[in-house]
Design a protein around this motif. Structure first.
Motif, PDB file in Angstrom:
ATOM      1  N   LEU A 201       0.359  53.932  21.451  1.00 46.15           N
ATOM      2  CA  LEU A 201       1.009  53.903  23.313  1.00 46.15           C
ATOM      3  C   LEU A 201       1.346  52.998  24.127  1.00 46.15           C
ATOM      4  N   LEU A 202       1.016  51.640  23.739  1.00 48.76           N
ATOM      5  CA  LEU A 202       1.949  50.905  23.917  1.00 48.76           C
ATOM      6  C   LEU A 202       3.501  50.206  23.568  1.00 48.76           C
ATOM      7  N   ALA A 203       3.750  50.890  21.919  1.00 41.55           N
ATOM      8  CA  ALA A 203       4.704  51.717  21.282  1.00 41.55           C
ATOM      9  C   ALA A 203       5.776  52.343  22.081  1.00 41.55           C
ATOM     10  N   LEU A 204       5.165  53.194  22.952  1.00 46.23           N
ATOM     11  CA  LEU A 204       5.763  54.220  23.311  1.00 46.23           C
ATOM     12  C   LEU A 204       6.009  54.368  24.128  1.00 46.23           C
ATOM     13  N   ALA A 205       5.161  53.549  25.102  1.00 50.12           N
ATOM     14  CA  ALA A 205       5.303  53.156  26.778  1.00 50.12           C
ATOM     15  C   ALA A 205       6.139  52.638  27.336  1.00 50.12           C
ATOM     16  N   THR A 206       6.769  50.950  25.634  1.00 55.52           N
ATOM     17  CA  THR A 206       7.823  50.285  26.067  1.00 55.52           C
ATOM     18  C   THR A 206       9.360  51.346  25.202  1.00 55.52           C
ATOM     19  N   LEU A 207       8.922  51.939  24.995  1.00 59.80           N
ATOM     20  CA  LEU A 207      10.182  52.793  24.441  1.00 59.80           C
ATOM     21  C   LEU A 207      11.055  53.490  25.879  1.00 59.80           C
ATOM     22  N   ALA A 208       9.376  54.095  26.035  1.00 58.41           N
ATOM     23  CA  ALA A 208      10.230  55.082  27.607  1.00 58.41           C
ATOM     24  C   ALA A 208      10.720  53.653  28.573  1.00 58.41           C
ATOM     25  N   LEU A 209      10.357  52.854  28.713  1.00 58.10           N
ATOM     26  CA  LEU A 209      11.039  51.695  29.628  1.00 58.10           C
ATOM     27  C   LEU A 209      12.542  51.518  29.095  1.00 58.10           C
ATOM     28  N   PHE A 210      12.707  50.907  27.515  1.00 61.31           N
ATOM     29  CA  PHE A 210      13.834  51.142  26.615  1.00 61.31           C
ATOM     30  C   PHE A 210      14.754  52.322  27.310  1.00 61.31           C
ATOM     31  N   LEU A 211      14.214  53.151  26.907  1.00 63.73           N
ATOM     32  CA  LEU A 211      15.089  54.662  27.567  1.00 63.73           C
ATOM     33  C   LEU A 211      15.509  54.477  28.806  1.00 63.73           C
ATOM     34  N   GLY A 212      14.854  54.688  29.772  1.00 65.66           N
ATOM     35  CA  GLY A 212      15.447  54.181  31.707  1.00 65.66           C
ATOM     36  C   GLY A 212      15.953  53.094  31.754  1.00 65.66           C
ATOM     37  N   THR A 213      16.149  51.548  31.180  1.00 63.87           N
ATOM     38  CA  THR A 213      17.239  50.856  31.232  1.00 63.87           C
ATOM     39  C   THR A 213      18.388  51.568  30.412  1.00 63.87           C
ATOM     40  N   LEU A 214      18.600  51.997  29.521  1.00 64.58           N
ATOM     41  CA  LEU A 214      19.353  52.364  28.932  1.00 64.58           C
ATOM     42  C   LEU A 214      19.881  53.224  29.589  1.00 64.58           C
ATOM     43  N   ARG A 215      19.492  54.841  30.116  1.00 65.57           N
ATOM     44  CA  ARG A 215      19.731  55.144  31.357  1.00 65.57           C
ATOM     45  C   ARG A 215      21.012  55.397  32.324  1.00 65.57           C
ATOM     46  N   ARG A 216      19.354  54.446  32.873  1.00 68.11           N
ATOM     47  CA  ARG A 216      20.203  53.595  34.310  1.00 68.11           C
ATOM     48  C   ARG A 216      21.613  52.636  33.801  1.00 68.11           C
TER      49      ARG A 216
END
Length: 160
Positions: free
Chosen positions: A134-149
């Protein structure tokens, strides 16, 4: 993602309740009825481990992890963006590795159990594997959000 967050909050609340209720029950049983509960300490420790690991993803998604924001705020925009991406990638790699290592450890110890409660080892180690996934998934979501931004997350540090 919303269903996962609501489910994790409910699970964290249940684990927190169990973490509080178990020592209370032990005190009540020992103090009032003079009958100690065997394994209460081990079960309390299990609830604490489960709460910590399962709620870690919630903390990450809500920005509660220690991120040294003051240091990051001093950096120019582009290096701060690249640093945030690097931190998130490192987090995904570390958490995924921990989940994998936990799964391998479970696989190697399927016949083992805990000492007092004789809980199966896979059940005892399950919060580690699930929490790290779950931490890997949550951190991946943060990464994708930063990348998308396409830019670093704004830092708003309030000093009081």
């Amino acid at each position: 993602m919303r269903i996962l967050i609501v489910s994790l909050r409910a699970l964290a609340a249940a684990l927190l309740f169990a973490l509080i209720a178990m020592p209370f029950a032990q005190i009540l049983m020992r103090g009032v009825f003079n009958v100690p509960m065997a394994g209460a300490e081990e079960l309390t420790r299990y609830f604490l481990i489960g709460l910590t690991l399962m709620a870690g993803a919630l903390v990450t998604l809500e920005g509660g992890q220690i991120r040294m924001e003051e240091f990051q705020a001093m950096l120019p925009e582009r290096p701060r963006y690249l640093l945030q991406l690097a931190i998130d990638v490192a987090g995904v790699v570390v958490f995924a590795f921990m989940a994998f290592a936990g799964a391998v450890t479970i696989g190697n110890n399927l016949s083992n159990q805990t000492a007092t409660l004789e809980m199966p080892f896979w059940l005892f180690m399950a919060p580690l594997v699930l929490g790290m996934m779950l931490l890997a998934l949550a951190t991946l979501a943060l990464f994708l959000g930063t990348l998308r931004r396409g830019r670093a997350e704004e830092k708003h540090t309030t000093l009081s």
